[in-house]
Design a protein around this motif. Structure first.
Motif, PDB file in Angstrom:
ATOM      1  N   VAL A 110       0.911  -1.090  -0.020  1.00  0.00           N
ATOM      2  CA  VAL A 110       0.061  -0.038   0.026  1.00  0.00           C
ATOM      3  C   VAL A 110       0.832   1.029   0.063  1.00  0.00           C
ATOM      4  O   VAL A 110       2.145   1.112   0.385  1.00  0.00           O
ATOM      5  CB  VAL A 110      -1.086   0.084   1.267  1.00  0.00           C
ATOM      6  N   TYR A 111       0.235   2.393  -0.452  1.00  0.00           N
ATOM      7  CA  TYR A 111       0.993   3.524  -0.263  1.00  0.00           C
ATOM      8  C   TYR A 111       0.261   4.360   1.104  1.00  0.00           C
ATOM      9  O   TYR A 111      -1.049   4.663   0.904  1.00  0.00           O
ATOM     10  CB  TYR A 111       0.712   4.369  -1.458  1.00  0.00           C
ATOM     11  N   ILE A 112       0.885   4.888   1.935  1.00  0.00           N
ATOM     12  CA  ILE A 112       0.526   5.594   3.134  1.00  0.00           C
ATOM     13  C   ILE A 112       0.569   6.954   2.584  1.00  0.00           C
ATOM     14  O   ILE A 112       1.439   7.613   1.943  1.00  0.00           O
ATOM     15  CB  ILE A 112       1.490   5.258   4.233  1.00  0.00           C
ATOM     16  N   ASP A 113      -0.682   7.588   3.134  1.00  0.00           N
ATOM     17  CA  ASP A 113      -0.959   9.140   2.732  1.00  0.00           C
ATOM     18  C   ASP A 113       0.734   9.862   3.501  1.00  0.00           C
ATOM     19  O   ASP A 113       0.905   9.366   4.560  1.00  0.00           O
ATOM     20  CB  ASP A 113      -1.863   9.643   3.271  1.00  0.00           C
ATOM     21  N   ALA A 114       1.194  10.801   2.726  1.00  0.00           N
ATOM     22  CA  ALA A 114       2.386  11.438   3.326  1.00  0.00           C
ATOM     23  C   ALA A 114       2.217  11.941   4.791  1.00  0.00           C
ATOM     24  O   ALA A 114       3.362  11.864   5.266  1.00  0.00           O
ATOM     25  CB  ALA A 114       2.683  12.538   2.188  1.00  0.00           C
ATOM     26  N   ALA A 115       1.132  12.419   4.991  1.00  0.00           N
ATOM     27  CA  ALA A 115       0.875  13.106   6.355  1.00  0.00           C
ATOM     28  C   ALA A 115       1.080  11.880   7.586  1.00  0.00           C
ATOM     29  O   ALA A 115       1.352  12.483   8.524  1.00  0.00           O
ATOM     30  CB  ALA A 115      -0.363  13.866   6.538  1.00  0.00           C
ATOM     31  N   TRP A 116       0.695  10.813   7.104  1.00  0.00           N
ATOM     32  CA  TRP A 116       0.671   9.714   8.087  1.00  0.00           C
ATOM     33  C   TRP A 116       1.760   8.886   8.284  1.00  0.00           C
ATOM     34  O   TRP A 116       2.075   8.292   9.079  1.00  0.00           O
ATOM     35  CB  TRP A 116      -0.536   8.718   7.787  1.00  0.00           C
ATOM     36  N   ALA A 117       2.846   8.879   7.003  1.00  0.00           N
ATOM     37  CA  ALA A 117       3.929   7.912   7.053  1.00  0.00           C
ATOM     38  C   ALA A 117       4.887   8.176   7.993  1.00  0.00           C
ATOM     39  O   ALA A 117       5.271   7.346   8.732  1.00  0.00           O
ATOM     40  CB  ALA A 117       4.779   8.396   5.508  1.00  0.00           C
TER      41      ALA A 117
END
Length: 107
Positions: free
Chosen positions: A50-57
């Motif tokens: 998956v790709y994690i939203d940049a704000a959450w990474a």
């Protein structure tokens, strides 16, 4: 339960409830997002990418060496992003309420 916003491979988004204490992969698999989790969380298949939203990474635990190696192996088949993760390695808890992820293309 923790609510996770998921963008599927067709671009549709929906919220799903994830069980605390379980890997995110199980929620995505059980909710029908096309995540296979073939290896059961052993980091040997990459089907839970998956790709994690940049704000959450930055809020997630760091990748282990094994997870990084599996992601690197996927690079020949799918796009890797700085926020690429194996969802089997993301334990769900209350701190992830509101997490946003995008299901990566199928391997």
């Amino acid at each position: 339960m923790t609510v996770v916003r998921v963008k599927d491979r067709d671009g549709a988004e929906r919220d799903v409830e994830a069980m605390n204490g379980a890997p995110l992969m199980e929620t995505l698999r059980d909710a029908g997002f096309g995540i296979d989790g073939t290896c059961g969380g052993a980091m040997s298949c990459g089907t839970c990418h998956v790709y994690i939203d940049a704000a959450w990474a930055p809020r997630l635990p760091a990748r282990s060496a094994d997870e990084a190696a599996m992601l690197e192996a996927l690079a020949d088949f799918v796009e890797l992003r700085p926020s690429s993760r194996l969802s089997c390695q993301i334990p769900v808890d209350d701190t992830l309420d509101g997490l946003t992820v995008e299901v990566a293309p199928q391997v």
